[in-house]
Write an enzyme that holds these catalytic residues in place. Sequence first.
Site, PDB file in Angstrom:
ATOM      1  N   ASP A  10      -1.503  -2.806 -46.336  1.00 51.67           N
ATOM      2  CA  ASP A  10      -2.835  -3.015 -46.656  1.00 51.67           C
ATOM      3  C   ASP A  10      -2.846  -4.365 -47.226  1.00 51.67           C
ATOM      4  O   ASP A  10      -2.069  -5.245 -47.296  1.00 51.67           O
ATOM      5  CB  ASP A  10      -3.175  -2.233 -47.724  1.00 51.67           C
ATOM      6  N   SER A  11      -3.981  -5.114 -47.573  1.00 53.32           N
ATOM      7  CA  SER A  11      -4.090  -6.373 -47.995  1.00 53.32           C
ATOM      8  C   SER A  11      -3.574  -6.662 -49.467  1.00 53.32           C
ATOM      9  O   SER A  11      -3.592  -7.424 -50.071  1.00 53.32           O
ATOM     10  CB  SER A  11      -5.838  -6.789 -47.924  1.00 53.32           C
ATOM     11  N   CYS A  73      -5.765   0.051 -44.182  1.00 52.20           N
ATOM     12  CA  CYS A  73      -7.172  -0.701 -44.604  1.00 52.20           C
ATOM     13  C   CYS A  73      -8.165  -0.506 -43.627  1.00 52.20           C
ATOM     14  O   CYS A  73      -7.710  -0.803 -42.401  1.00 52.20           O
ATOM     15  CB  CYS A  73      -6.253  -2.108 -44.700  1.00 52.20           C
ATOM     16  N   ASN A  74      -9.177   0.036 -43.972  1.00 52.23           N
ATOM     17  CA  ASN A  74     -10.328  -0.058 -43.165  1.00 52.23           C
ATOM     18  C   ASN A  74     -10.611  -1.546 -42.806  1.00 52.23           C
ATOM     19  O   ASN A  74     -11.155  -1.523 -41.448  1.00 52.23           O
ATOM     20  CB  ASN A  74     -11.461   0.482 -43.902  1.00 52.23           C
ATOM     21  N   GLU A 151      -7.005  -4.634 -57.958  1.00 51.09           N
ATOM     22  CA  GLU A 151      -5.806  -5.377 -57.939  1.00 51.09           C
ATOM     23  C   GLU A 151      -5.516  -5.746 -59.611  1.00 51.09           C
ATOM     24  O   GLU A 151      -4.413  -5.776 -59.822  1.00 51.09           O
ATOM     25  CB  GLU A 151      -5.920  -6.677 -57.243  1.00 51.09           C
ATOM     26  N   HIS A 185      -9.052   0.829 -51.245  1.00 48.55           N
ATOM     27  CA  HIS A 185      -8.875   0.421 -52.826  1.00 48.55           C
ATOM     28  C   HIS A 185      -9.775   1.201 -53.546  1.00 48.55           C
ATOM     29  O   HIS A 185      -9.486   1.579 -54.908  1.00 48.55           O
ATOM     30  CB  HIS A 185      -9.262  -0.928 -53.152  1.00 48.55           C
TER      31      HIS A 185
HETATM   32  N1  DGL Z   1      -8.227  -2.080 -48.881  1.00 52.98           N
HETATM   33  C1  DGL Z   1      -8.991  -2.677 -47.873  1.00 52.98           C
HETATM   34  C2  DGL Z   1      -9.779  -1.800 -47.077  1.00 52.98           C
HETATM   35  O1  DGL Z   1      -9.489  -0.632 -46.995  1.00 52.98           O
HETATM   36  C3  DGL Z   1      -9.699  -3.920 -48.098  1.00 52.98           C
HETATM   37  C4  DGL Z   1      -9.407  -4.882 -49.155  1.00 52.98           C
HETATM   38  C5  DGL Z   1      -9.789  -6.158 -49.131  1.00 52.98           C
HETATM   39  O2  DGL Z   1     -11.012  -6.610 -48.864  1.00 52.98           O
HETATM   40  O3  DGL Z   1      -8.874  -6.899 -48.931  1.00 52.98           O
HETATM   41  O4  DGL Z   1     -10.740  -2.067 -46.287  1.00 52.98           O
END
Ligand code: DGL
Length: 271
Positions: A10-11, A73-74, A151, A185
């Site tokens: 993920d990010s 991560c979407n 975060e 998140h």
């Molecule tokens: N957790 C990421 C998601 O599911 C997005 C987070 C980000 O914008 O970095 O989309």
Amino acid sequence: MSDRPIGIFDSGVGGLSVWKEVVRLLPEENVIYFADSAHLPYGERSQEEVKAFSEAIVAFLVEQGAKLVVVACNTASAAALYYLRERFSIPIVGMEPAVKPAAKQTHTGKIGVIGTKVTFQGLLFKRLVERFSKDVIIHTCACPGLVEMVEEGILNGQEAEERLRDYLLPMLAEGIDVLVLGCTHYPFLRGVIEKVAGPKVKVIDPSEAVARQVKRVLEREGLRCTRTRQGEYRFYTSGSPEKLAHFLRRLLGIESPVFQVKWEGLSIKLA
Ligand code: DGL
């Protein structure tokens, strides 16, 4: 059969909501997790950038021996899932906002989806809208700032509540009765989301369904591990290892060393 690890990325810490369900369902599997905190938030970047980061991360996970990768991560799934499946030969499990179960469960015919800008711009989401907008009205809201709050470990309290009120009240006023968490998140904010949304709104987090999909794919490909003891976990971050270790301890009760990686152009090196 394979004792090689499952790779999850993920990010940042968001994908740990998926990691948690994967290790709950598949406790004997080894799992490596990659948090690309140096580039967070993905949702505010271009699709091309997110695609390039995702490709490099999957290459790194493959180098570490991953037998399957979960794009937890979407945003990265929206930007890169089809491409990653073409580019790599191992199975890649991705995520998309859970519009399908939401459409089944709504009584008002109105559902809400919260996620990032890149997720809503991507082809995966466009296809979902094409498929389900005949049956239900879909209200979306990109929610800048929520990812950074998670975060920082701000998961409740006044700031979190105020931001969520800003994002959710317009769709609540439209009469949604199901709310999809379209960013990994957001499950960490579930308490405050439910508080703002109220008891009549059902909140859907797809993490468990993703874990079940990982299990199905491993079984289909003959990739389940053979061991019966508890799997081993490894964590990598391009951000601060101390910060990730703290999050793991505080939210998941895990004591684990975290390895630091560094980006060199578009490749990833162990620091
Ligand atoms: N957790 C990421 C998601 O599911 C997005 C987070 C980000 O914008 O970095 O989309």
